[in-house]
Design a protein around this motif. Sequence first.
Motif, PDB file in Angstrom:
ATOM      1  N   GLY A   1      23.415 -25.332   6.047  1.00  0.00           N
ATOM      2  CA  GLY A   1      22.610 -24.506   5.163  1.00  0.00           C
ATOM      3  C   GLY A   1      21.628 -25.276   4.312  1.00  0.00           C
ATOM      4  N   ALA A   2      21.546 -26.592   4.490  1.00  0.00           N
ATOM      5  CA  ALA A   2      20.598 -27.386   3.710  1.00  0.00           C
ATOM      6  C   ALA A   2      19.179 -26.881   3.943  1.00  0.00           C
ATOM      7  CB  ALA A   2      20.707 -28.855   4.089  1.00  0.00           C
ATOM      8  N   ARG A   3      18.413 -26.876   2.864  1.00  0.00           N
ATOM      9  CA  ARG A   3      17.029 -26.396   2.939  1.00  0.00           C
ATOM     10  C   ARG A   3      16.142 -27.575   3.311  1.00  0.00           C
ATOM     11  NH1 ARG A   3      13.433 -22.507   1.696  1.00  0.00           N
ATOM     12  NH2 ARG A   3      11.758 -22.933   0.198  1.00  0.00           N
ATOM     13  N   VAL A   4      15.489 -27.468   4.471  1.00  0.00           N
ATOM     14  CA  VAL A   4      14.736 -28.579   5.045  1.00  0.00           C
ATOM     15  C   VAL A   4      13.316 -28.124   5.357  1.00  0.00           C
ATOM     16  CG1 VAL A   4      14.585 -30.220   6.959  1.00  0.00           C
ATOM     17  CG2 VAL A   4      16.822 -29.608   6.007  1.00  0.00           C
ATOM     18  N   LEU A   5      12.348 -28.972   5.024  1.00  0.00           N
ATOM     19  CA  LEU A   5      10.934 -28.726   5.331  1.00  0.00           C
ATOM     20  C   LEU A   5      10.456 -29.726   6.362  1.00  0.00           C
ATOM     21  CD1 LEU A   5       8.069 -27.516   4.742  1.00  0.00           C
ATOM     22  CD2 LEU A   5       7.858 -29.297   2.961  1.00  0.00           C
ATOM     23  N   ASP A   6       9.848 -29.235   7.426  1.00  0.00           N
ATOM     24  CA  ASP A   6       9.081 -30.080   8.361  1.00  0.00           C
ATOM     25  C   ASP A   6       7.618 -29.783   8.062  1.00  0.00           C
ATOM     26  OD1 ASP A   6       7.931 -31.502  10.385  1.00  0.00           O
ATOM     27  OD2 ASP A   6       9.136 -30.634  11.993  1.00  0.00           O
ATOM     28  N   ALA A   7       6.964 -30.698   7.349  1.00  0.00           N
ATOM     29  CA  ALA A   7       5.685 -30.394   6.714  1.00  0.00           C
ATOM     30  C   ALA A   7       4.496 -30.367   7.671  1.00  0.00           C
ATOM     31  CB  ALA A   7       5.421 -31.396   5.588  1.00  0.00           C
ATOM     32  N   CYS A   8       4.550 -31.144   8.727  1.00  0.00           N
ATOM     33  CA  CYS A   8       3.451 -31.204   9.714  1.00  0.00           C
ATOM     34  C   CYS A   8       4.117 -31.126  11.082  1.00  0.00           C
ATOM     35  CB  CYS A   8       2.640 -32.484   9.554  1.00  0.00           C
ATOM     36  SG  CYS A   8       1.957 -32.740   7.895  1.00  0.00           S
ATOM     37  N   SER A   9       4.527 -29.947  11.484  1.00  0.00           N
ATOM     38  CA  SER A   9       5.563 -29.808  12.515  1.00  0.00           C
ATOM     39  C   SER A   9       5.069 -29.781  13.949  1.00  0.00           C
ATOM     40  CB  SER A   9       6.370 -28.539  12.254  1.00  0.00           C
ATOM     41  OG  SER A   9       5.539 -27.393  12.300  1.00  0.00           O
ATOM     42  N   ALA A  10       3.844 -29.314  14.210  1.00  0.00           N
ATOM     43  CA  ALA A  10       3.397 -29.126  15.593  1.00  0.00           C
ATOM     44  C   ALA A  10       3.340 -30.475  16.323  1.00  0.00           C
ATOM     45  CB  ALA A  10       2.031 -28.453  15.609  1.00  0.00           C
ATOM     46  N   PRO A  11       3.742 -30.509  17.600  1.00  0.00           N
ATOM     47  CA  PRO A  11       4.111 -29.380  18.470  1.00  0.00           C
ATOM     48  C   PRO A  11       5.580 -28.963  18.420  1.00  0.00           C
ATOM     49  CG  PRO A  11       4.004 -31.382  19.757  1.00  0.00           C
ATOM     50  CD  PRO A  11       3.602 -31.771  18.353  1.00  0.00           C
ATOM     51  N   GLY A  12       6.383 -29.601  17.552  1.00  0.00           N
ATOM     52  CA  GLY A  12       7.719 -29.074  17.320  1.00  0.00           C
ATOM     53  C   GLY A  12       8.871 -29.862  17.887  1.00  0.00           C
ATOM     54  N   GLY A  13       8.630 -31.020  18.464  1.00  0.00           N
ATOM     55  CA  GLY A  13       9.725 -31.797  19.030  1.00  0.00           C
ATOM     56  C   GLY A  13      10.731 -32.226  17.975  1.00  0.00           C
ATOM     57  N   LYS A  14      10.239 -32.743  16.850  1.00  0.00           N
ATOM     58  CA  LYS A  14      11.147 -33.195  15.787  1.00  0.00           C
ATOM     59  C   LYS A  14      11.775 -32.001  15.080  1.00  0.00           C
ATOM     60  CE  LYS A  14       8.427 -37.411  15.045  1.00  0.00           C
ATOM     61  NZ  LYS A  14       7.262 -36.999  15.874  1.00  0.00           N
ATOM     62  N   THR A  15      11.014 -30.905  14.942  1.00  0.00           N
ATOM     63  CA  THR A  15      11.557 -29.684  14.343  1.00  0.00           C
ATOM     64  C   THR A  15      12.802 -29.235  15.097  1.00  0.00           C
ATOM     65  OG1 THR A  15       9.236 -29.052  13.967  1.00  0.00           O
ATOM     66  CG2 THR A  15      10.911 -27.386  13.538  1.00  0.00           C
ATOM     67  N   ALA A  16      12.666 -29.122  16.407  1.00  0.00           N
ATOM     68  CA  ALA A  16      13.784 -28.671  17.231  1.00  0.00           C
ATOM     69  C   ALA A  16      14.935 -29.670  17.196  1.00  0.00           C
ATOM     70  CB  ALA A  16      13.306 -28.449  18.665  1.00  0.00           C
ATOM     71  N   HIS A  17      14.617 -30.953  17.193  1.00  0.00           N
ATOM     72  CA  HIS A  17      15.674 -31.966  17.194  1.00  0.00           C
ATOM     73  C   HIS A  17      16.527 -31.876  15.927  1.00  0.00           C
ATOM     74  CE1 HIS A  17      16.808 -36.465  17.959  1.00  0.00           C
ATOM     75  NE2 HIS A  17      17.746 -35.622  18.349  1.00  0.00           N
ATOM     76  N   LEU A  18      15.907 -31.590  14.784  1.00  0.00           N
ATOM     77  CA  LEU A  18      16.664 -31.422  13.545  1.00  0.00           C
ATOM     78  C   LEU A  18      17.720 -30.320  13.700  1.00  0.00           C
ATOM     79  CD1 LEU A  18      13.755 -31.685  10.958  1.00  0.00           C
ATOM     80  CD2 LEU A  18      15.740 -33.208  11.066  1.00  0.00           C
ATOM     81  N   GLN A  19      17.303 -29.172  14.230  1.00  0.00           N
ATOM     82  CA  GLN A  19      18.249 -28.074  14.393  1.00  0.00           C
ATOM     83  C   GLN A  19      19.285 -28.370  15.486  1.00  0.00           C
ATOM     84  OE1 GLN A  19      18.963 -26.016  12.254  1.00  0.00           O
ATOM     85  NE2 GLN A  19      17.599 -24.240  12.089  1.00  0.00           N
ATOM     86  N   GLU A  20      18.870 -29.042  16.543  1.00  0.00           N
ATOM     87  CA  GLU A  20      19.826 -29.426  17.592  1.00  0.00           C
ATOM     88  C   GLU A  20      20.982 -30.222  17.000  1.00  0.00           C
ATOM     89  OE1 GLU A  20      17.230 -29.966  21.728  1.00  0.00           O
ATOM     90  OE2 GLU A  20      18.101 -31.704  20.742  1.00  0.00           O
ATOM     91  N   LEU A  21      20.646 -31.273  16.240  1.00  0.00           N
ATOM     92  CA  LEU A  21      21.680 -32.159  15.705  1.00  0.00           C
ATOM     93  C   LEU A  21      22.481 -31.495  14.590  1.00  0.00           C
ATOM     94  CD1 LEU A  21      20.004 -35.697  15.596  1.00  0.00           C
ATOM     95  CD2 LEU A  21      21.611 -34.767  17.252  1.00  0.00           C
ATOM     96  N   ALA A  22      21.867 -30.538  13.889  1.00  0.00           N
ATOM     97  CA  ALA A  22      22.561 -29.850  12.799  1.00  0.00           C
ATOM     98  C   ALA A  22      23.304 -28.614  13.284  1.00  0.00           C
ATOM     99  CB  ALA A  22      21.563 -29.474  11.716  1.00  0.00           C
ATOM    100  N   GLY A  23      23.370 -28.412  14.585  1.00  0.00           N
ATOM    101  CA  GLY A  23      24.078 -27.254  15.115  1.00  0.00           C
ATOM    102  C   GLY A  23      23.423 -25.936  14.770  1.00  0.00           C
TER     103      GLY A  23
END
Length: 459
Positions: free
Chosen positions: A264-286
Amino acid sequence: MSAPASSPPLHRLLSAAADAVQAVRDGHSLTDWLARCPADVRPGAQALSFTVLRRLGAVQAVRARLAPKAPPPRVDALLVTGLALLWPGETAYTEHTLVDQAVEAARRRSPKSAGFVNAVLRRFLREREALLDAQRDDPIATWNHPRWWQEQLQKDWPDVWTELLAANQQRPPMTLRVNPAQGSTASYQQRLTEAGISAHPAGELWTQALVLDEPKPVQALPGFSEGDASVQDASAQLAAPLLLGQMQPQDLSPGEAWPLLAHGARVLDACSAPGGKTAHLQELAGNHLDLLALDTDAKRLERVQQNLERLHLQGQVKAADARNTAVWWDGRPFDAILLDAPCSASGIVRRHPDVRWLRRATDIPALAKIQAELLEALWPLLKPGGRLLYATCSVFKAEGQDQIDAFLQRHGDARWRQFARGAGHLLPLADNASQDPPRGGAAVTDGFFYALLQKLPSA
């Protein structure tokens, strides 16, 4: 059953590649140009234009010797394309076929130029050894990078600057990130083997990364459309574990713990496109983060949403300039922020060979200014005790260590956490001490910079 479509003739590929090269010379992104290229010639045009752009400094020097008066731009672009593909060791076509098809392309582009193109290419074949020798004292021809770029690397990395230039000439590996929700890295490697695709682990630092021995279309990857794997360079795969706390700093005080980000941690991906790191954060955090993904480009944000959907992940996606917090921030502070800042892309030249020809020396201070503005805007949004990961895919110190040194001078409440491996300046060199020695002596990872900043609690 209908017959399979035949491959486009070589003269069409050469013509498309020449158009791509000319687009870069005119200041346009090769990625953007290829997106508009007819689908049937796009793969071939990309492969050929990549080869030309890696050799552009040398072939332009040779063309100037063979034809001191430059022909019209479209003819010149075709000519340098032909010269680059006739370079020793560069072409998969016979010399006769290449010259013949280049002349055919010239005939269709500019009929009066066909004889000129034929004469120049044939003279190059006759005098090739002497012509190559004659341009060896030209630094731009030797290293195929603008002079200012060479000087910047020499200043920043005096011991390895030539190795960095040489590394940019390599063809990059294709690296996958295995989705842990869909199975282990070892089991996915076995699935690749069963599909006739050879791959090997990138190294112990990258628990999800598999490097393909040969690049493949994503459609050939088992379960790709179902979210079983993504394409992401190994260096880029370090962002999520660094921010989430899955990599431990080496500067922990006695008794100090470095916790994982909580569910439930509140996380900002400030410059996210195209989204590889965005998705990886959620992958590892379940998929348990309260994740907001921003980007200034609404069109590119569609890729972020598509990545999340393919991988069955959640996240809010919003088009906004992260610097303009009054427009998008709801006033709730973040536990963690990923700032993958706009940069020169000087660390990913292997994947984007046009970057070196598009950038100007004046771009670096301009980009550094934007990076500093982003840091200043986002730092107040972080909770005390929270963490901000600053990242750039750059090897220039102005966009890495110098940027963070200046930030620390301005902010006494910031601590730069140190890691034994996987952070700081990661150079795309095989003997980089922060990387595992890759197979075959070739660089596995792109050039990157990471700095994890912790916000100290108020006194």
